[in-house]
Motif scaffolding. Structure first.
Motif, short mmCIF file in Angstrom:
data_model
loop_
_atom_site.label_atom_id
_atom_site.label_comp_id
_atom_site.label_asym_id
_atom_site.label_seq_id
_atom_site.Cartn_x
_atom_site.Cartn_y
_atom_site.Cartn_z
N GLY A 38 12.68 -80.61 -23.89
CA GLY A 38 13.38 -79.45 -23.35
C GLY A 38 12.46 -78.49 -22.63
O GLY A 38 12.91 -77.53 -22.00
N ILE A 39 11.16 -78.73 -22.70
CA ILE A 39 10.19 -77.88 -22.02
C ILE A 39 10.11 -78.34 -20.57
O ILE A 39 9.95 -79.52 -20.29
N LYS A 40 10.23 -77.39 -19.66
CA LYS A 40 10.22 -77.72 -18.23
C LYS A 40 9.09 -76.98 -17.53
O LYS A 40 8.77 -75.85 -17.88
N VAL A 41 8.53 -77.62 -16.52
CA VAL A 41 7.52 -76.99 -15.67
C VAL A 41 8.15 -76.85 -14.29
O VAL A 41 8.54 -77.84 -13.68
N ASP A 42 8.26 -75.61 -13.84
CA ASP A 42 8.87 -75.32 -12.55
C ASP A 42 7.79 -74.85 -11.59
O ASP A 42 7.13 -73.83 -11.84
N TYR A 43 7.59 -75.60 -10.52
CA TYR A 43 6.60 -75.23 -9.50
C TYR A 43 7.32 -74.35 -8.48
O TYR A 43 7.83 -74.83 -7.47
N SER A 44 7.36 -73.07 -8.76
CA SER A 44 8.18 -72.16 -7.96
C SER A 44 7.53 -71.74 -6.65
O SER A 44 8.23 -71.43 -5.70
N LEU A 45 6.21 -71.70 -6.60
CA LEU A 45 5.54 -71.25 -5.38
C LEU A 45 4.39 -72.19 -5.05
O LEU A 45 3.44 -72.31 -5.83
N ASN A 50 -2.95 -71.26 1.59
CA ASN A 50 -4.01 -70.77 0.71
C ASN A 50 -4.38 -71.78 -0.38
O ASN A 50 -5.23 -71.49 -1.23
N SER A 51 -3.72 -72.93 -0.39
CA SER A 51 -3.93 -73.97 -1.40
C SER A 51 -3.74 -73.42 -2.81
O SER A 51 -4.53 -73.67 -3.70
N GLU A 52 -2.66 -72.70 -2.98
CA GLU A 52 -2.39 -72.05 -4.26
C GLU A 52 -1.01 -72.46 -4.77
O GLU A 52 -0.04 -72.49 -4.01
N VAL A 53 -0.95 -72.77 -6.06
CA VAL A 53 0.31 -73.21 -6.69
C VAL A 53 0.56 -72.35 -7.92
O VAL A 53 -0.34 -72.11 -8.73
N THR A 54 1.80 -71.88 -8.04
CA THR A 54 2.21 -71.13 -9.22
C THR A 54 3.30 -71.91 -9.93
O THR A 54 4.28 -72.33 -9.31
N ALA A 55 3.13 -72.11 -11.24
CA ALA A 55 4.09 -72.86 -12.03
C ALA A 55 4.47 -72.06 -13.27
O ALA A 55 3.65 -71.31 -13.82
N TYR A 56 5.70 -72.24 -13.70
CA TYR A 56 6.21 -71.58 -14.90
C TYR A 56 6.62 -72.64 -15.92
O TYR A 56 7.30 -73.60 -15.58
N VAL A 57 6.21 -72.44 -17.16
CA VAL A 57 6.59 -73.33 -18.25
C VAL A 57 7.72 -72.64 -19.00
O VAL A 57 7.53 -71.54 -19.53
N THR A 58 8.89 -73.29 -19.03
CA THR A 58 10.06 -72.68 -19.65
C THR A 58 10.63 -73.58 -20.74
O THR A 58 10.44 -74.80 -20.72
N ASN A 116 -1.19 -83.63 -0.33
CA ASN A 116 -0.14 -84.35 0.39
C ASN A 116 0.81 -83.41 1.13
O ASN A 116 1.85 -83.87 1.62
N GLU A 117 0.44 -82.14 1.18
CA GLU A 117 1.20 -81.11 1.90
C GLU A 117 2.68 -81.11 1.50
O GLU A 117 3.58 -81.15 2.33
N ILE A 118 2.91 -81.04 0.20
CA ILE A 118 4.27 -81.01 -0.36
C ILE A 118 4.57 -79.57 -0.77
O ILE A 118 4.02 -79.06 -1.74
N ALA A 119 5.45 -78.93 -0.02
CA ALA A 119 5.80 -77.54 -0.32
C ALA A 119 7.01 -77.45 -1.25
O ALA A 119 7.21 -76.45 -1.94
N HIS A 120 7.83 -78.52 -1.29
CA HIS A 120 9.04 -78.52 -2.11
C HIS A 120 9.06 -79.80 -2.95
O HIS A 120 9.59 -80.83 -2.52
N PRO A 121 8.49 -79.75 -4.16
CA PRO A 121 8.37 -80.96 -4.98
C PRO A 121 9.72 -81.57 -5.36
O PRO A 121 9.85 -82.79 -5.44
#
Length: 130
Positions: A38-45, A50-58, A116-121
């Motif tokens: 039930g734990i999810k990782v959401d790559y929201s940004l 800038n080669s920066e990724v923000t993820a939320y664990v919910t 791989n230049e993926i902006a929307h996983p």
């Protein structure tokens, strides 16, 4: 007569036990059961410039950890922890991952997305299910 009948019964019991052992062992090999925690990782940004990724664990709709990772500088900022999820007695015994495991998983995914230049996983995985 009783003695030979007793010996036959013993032999048949041993044969049944051995065949059951091999049948159980054969049916169990190579199988795994994956159950979602039930734990999810959401790559929201995902900022490719800038080669920066923000993820939320919910878990259960509540955010427990925020991980911001810069692929170029290898800088990681973490806010929160999943330790409070482990206090839930329904998930406590089933959860073997730690904060470090989630951070490592997010860093690995971030590298993959940026390289791989993926902006929307979500769209990427819908188009490439394997």
């Amino acid at each position: 007569m009783k003695r030979s009948l007793c010996n036959i019964t013993r032999i048949m019991g041993i044969v049944c036990a051995i065949s059951a052992f091999f049948y159980i062992r054969k049916s169990m090999s190579g199988k795994a059961l994956f159950v979602s925690s039930g734990i999810k990782v959401d790559y929201s940004l995902i900022n490719l410039e800038n080669s920066e990724v923000t993820a939320y664990v919910t878990y259960d709709g509540k955010t427990y950890m925020r991980v911001q990772f810069n692929v170029l500088t290898e800088e990681t900022k973490v806010i929160g922890s999943i330790d409070s999820i482990k206090l839930n007695r329904l998930i406590k015994n089933n959860m073997t991952l730690t904060d470090a495991d989630f951070i490592e998983m997010i860093q690995s995914s971030a590298r993959f997305f940026v390289e791989n230049e993926i902006a929307h996983p979500d769209e990427f995985y819908r188009q490439n299910p394997s």
